[in-house]
Design an enzyme around this catalytic site. Structure first.
Site, PDB file in Angstrom:
ATOM      1  N   ASP A 190       0.839  -1.196   0.000  1.00  0.00           N
ATOM      2  CA  ASP A 190       0.000   0.000   0.000  1.00  0.00           C
ATOM      3  C   ASP A 190       0.878   1.250   0.000  1.00  0.00           C
ATOM      4  OD1 ASP A 190      -2.208  -1.685   0.148  1.00  0.00           O
ATOM      5  OD2 ASP A 190      -2.248  -1.622   2.343  1.00  0.00           O
ATOM      6  N   ASP A 214      -2.082   5.869   1.051  1.00  0.00           N
ATOM      7  CA  ASP A 214      -2.750   5.077   2.081  1.00  0.00           C
ATOM      8  C   ASP A 214      -2.617   5.762   3.440  1.00  0.00           C
ATOM      9  OD1 ASP A 214      -4.203   2.917   3.125  1.00  0.00           O
ATOM     10  OD2 ASP A 214      -2.376   1.890   3.711  1.00  0.00           O
ATOM     11  N   ASP A 218       2.437   2.864   9.544  1.00  0.00           N
ATOM     12  CA  ASP A 218       1.773   1.637   9.981  1.00  0.00           C
ATOM     13  C   ASP A 218       2.730   0.834  10.849  1.00  0.00           C
ATOM     14  OD1 ASP A 218      -0.382   2.368   8.471  1.00  0.00           O
ATOM     15  OD2 ASP A 218      -0.443   0.559   7.239  1.00  0.00           O
ATOM     16  N   ARG A 270      -6.976   8.660  12.885  1.00  0.00           N
ATOM     17  CA  ARG A 270      -5.880   7.737  13.199  1.00  0.00           C
ATOM     18  C   ARG A 270      -4.621   8.467  13.674  1.00  0.00           C
ATOM     19  NH1 ARG A 270      -6.065   2.765   8.759  1.00  0.00           N
ATOM     20  NH2 ARG A 270      -8.279   2.268   9.064  1.00  0.00           N
TER      21      ARG A 270
END
Length: 392
Positions: A190, A214, A218, A270
């Site tokens: 991604d 994206d 992460d 997020r």
């Protein structure tokens, strides 16, 4: 980046810098002394930024990290390899000496990577970073942008400091040099700026991440012992994901420290979103959100401590979001300790009980400062502007 808002002086807290100023400014001009003494810094920056000779002592940085990554002393030592990037080009299978991929993937052992000059690096395939590697962009302007970006896969003891990562795009499956210097087949990736997969003891500091297809960061698949500090996250829908997916229970062991970061403008959600694991989120500045600032599912636990949450002018004022799984209620442990709220911001925390963590070891521990000083502590978040003749 430009300095953020500055609040009142916090000299009462910064006793250590006074000692460091005296030590490091013995042979510095009076003008430089005045500049140094006028700066207010968080505990990580105090450790090295007061030293006007930091270029000669770059490895001092490894002793400055706090939080779950701990000190990064495994990245330095007599066997350290000093590697300078002189070539902005990239070849995913056969990188040439002087390129970033050659230093980060091909060379094995303790590698400290610096850059000869300002560079825009367009990676052909994701860059897989080897264990015990430091990417140090201080003093120059480094952009990794407009295609593939960074991945840490099953590696440990990595520092990423002082780079801009942006406009990252998804990548089709293909062959690439792995972090062990051997060619591997890499699946679909991604468009994340930095992706951690089964990684441990990683420190990401003073970098600027924005506008990726994206997410920006992460931390997934059992990654743990991570410190994310002094970064500037902006212009992004999904900012930071902690935990792979609802079914990946190994992320219950995940421990992440998120400190001194600046979120905004135009970050939607997020910051972070956490599954299963634990996050200590402290002394960060939140300049609004769209959906939420901090969210979670699958019984995560989080201590939000002395952050400054500035709600958007219109829209949702609530900081948190909680997702129920499979229609059955979920349980969360979200605690707010000493947070400051402006413009109508609010935080729905768990009733009763308390988060016992972070339970830091001595080398991981740091003092969380009162939220009223967050603007000062985060005013130089992101890539630092380091002049050639002075401190950062």
């Amino acid at each position: 980046m430009a300095f953020h808002h500055v609040t009142n002086s916090v000299y009462w807290y910064f006793i250590l810098p006074v000692v460091m100023v005296t030590f490091f400014t013995t042979n510095v001009s009076s003008a430089k002394k005045s500049e140094i003494e006028g700066m207010e810094m968080n505990v990580i920056d105090q450790c090295w930024r007061f030293n006007p000779e930091w270029r000669k002592h770059r490895q001092q940085l490894a002793n400055c990290s706090v939080g779950y990554a701990g000190k990064m002393t495994n990245n330095i030592g007599k066997d350290l390899i000093h590697y300078k990037v002189t070539d902005h080009s990239d070849h995913p299978l056969n990188p040439t000496p002087g390129t970033l991929r050659y230093g980060a993937s091909k060379i094995q052992g303790k590698v400290w990577i610096t850059f000869q000059r300002d560079m825009d690096i367009k990676l052909v395939k994701p860059l897989l970073i080897s264990s015990f590697t430091t990417i140090d962009g201080r003093g120059v302007d480094i952009h990794i942008a407009d295609n593939a970006c960074l991945m840490i896969y099953k590696e440990t003891n990595i520092i990423i400091h002082g780079i801009r990562v942006h406009h990252c795009r998804p990548q089709a499956p293909g062959m690439v040099m792995g972090s062990d210097g051997k060619i591997i087949a890499l699946g679909q990736v991604d468009g994340d700026a930095i992706r951690l997969v089964s990684a441990s003891k990683i420190w990401i500091d003073h970098s600027t991440l924005y506008d990726c297809q994206d997410g920006l960061l992460d931390v997934t698949r059992g990654s743990t012992d991570i410190t994310i500090s002094n970064n500037w996250f902006r212009e992004q829908n999904k900012v930071m994901l902690l935990g792979h997916d609802d079914g990946f229970v190994r992320d219950k062991n995940m421990k992440v420290t998120v400190i001194y970061n600046y979120f905004g403008p135009n970050c939607h959600q997020r910051m972070p979103r956490i599954r299963h694991g634990y996050a200590h989120v402290a002394n960060n500045l939140y300049m609004g959100w769209v959906q939420y600032a901090i969210g979670g599912s699958m019984e995560p636990s989080l201590k939000s401590q002395s952050n400054l949450f500035i709600a958007p002018t219109t829209g949702k004022k609530e900081v948190t979001w909680r997702k129920s799984s499979n229609g059955i209620g979920d349980t969360w442990e979200f605690y707010s300790v000493g947070d400051a709220f402006e413009n109508g911001a609010s935080f729905i925390e768990t009733k009763g009980g308390q988060v016992i963590k972070p339970n830091y070891k001595l080398e991981q521990n740091f003092k969380v400062v009162d939220a009223k000083f967050v603007r000062s502590l985060t005013r130089s978040s992101g890539v630092l502007q380091c002049s050639k003749t002075s401190i950062c």
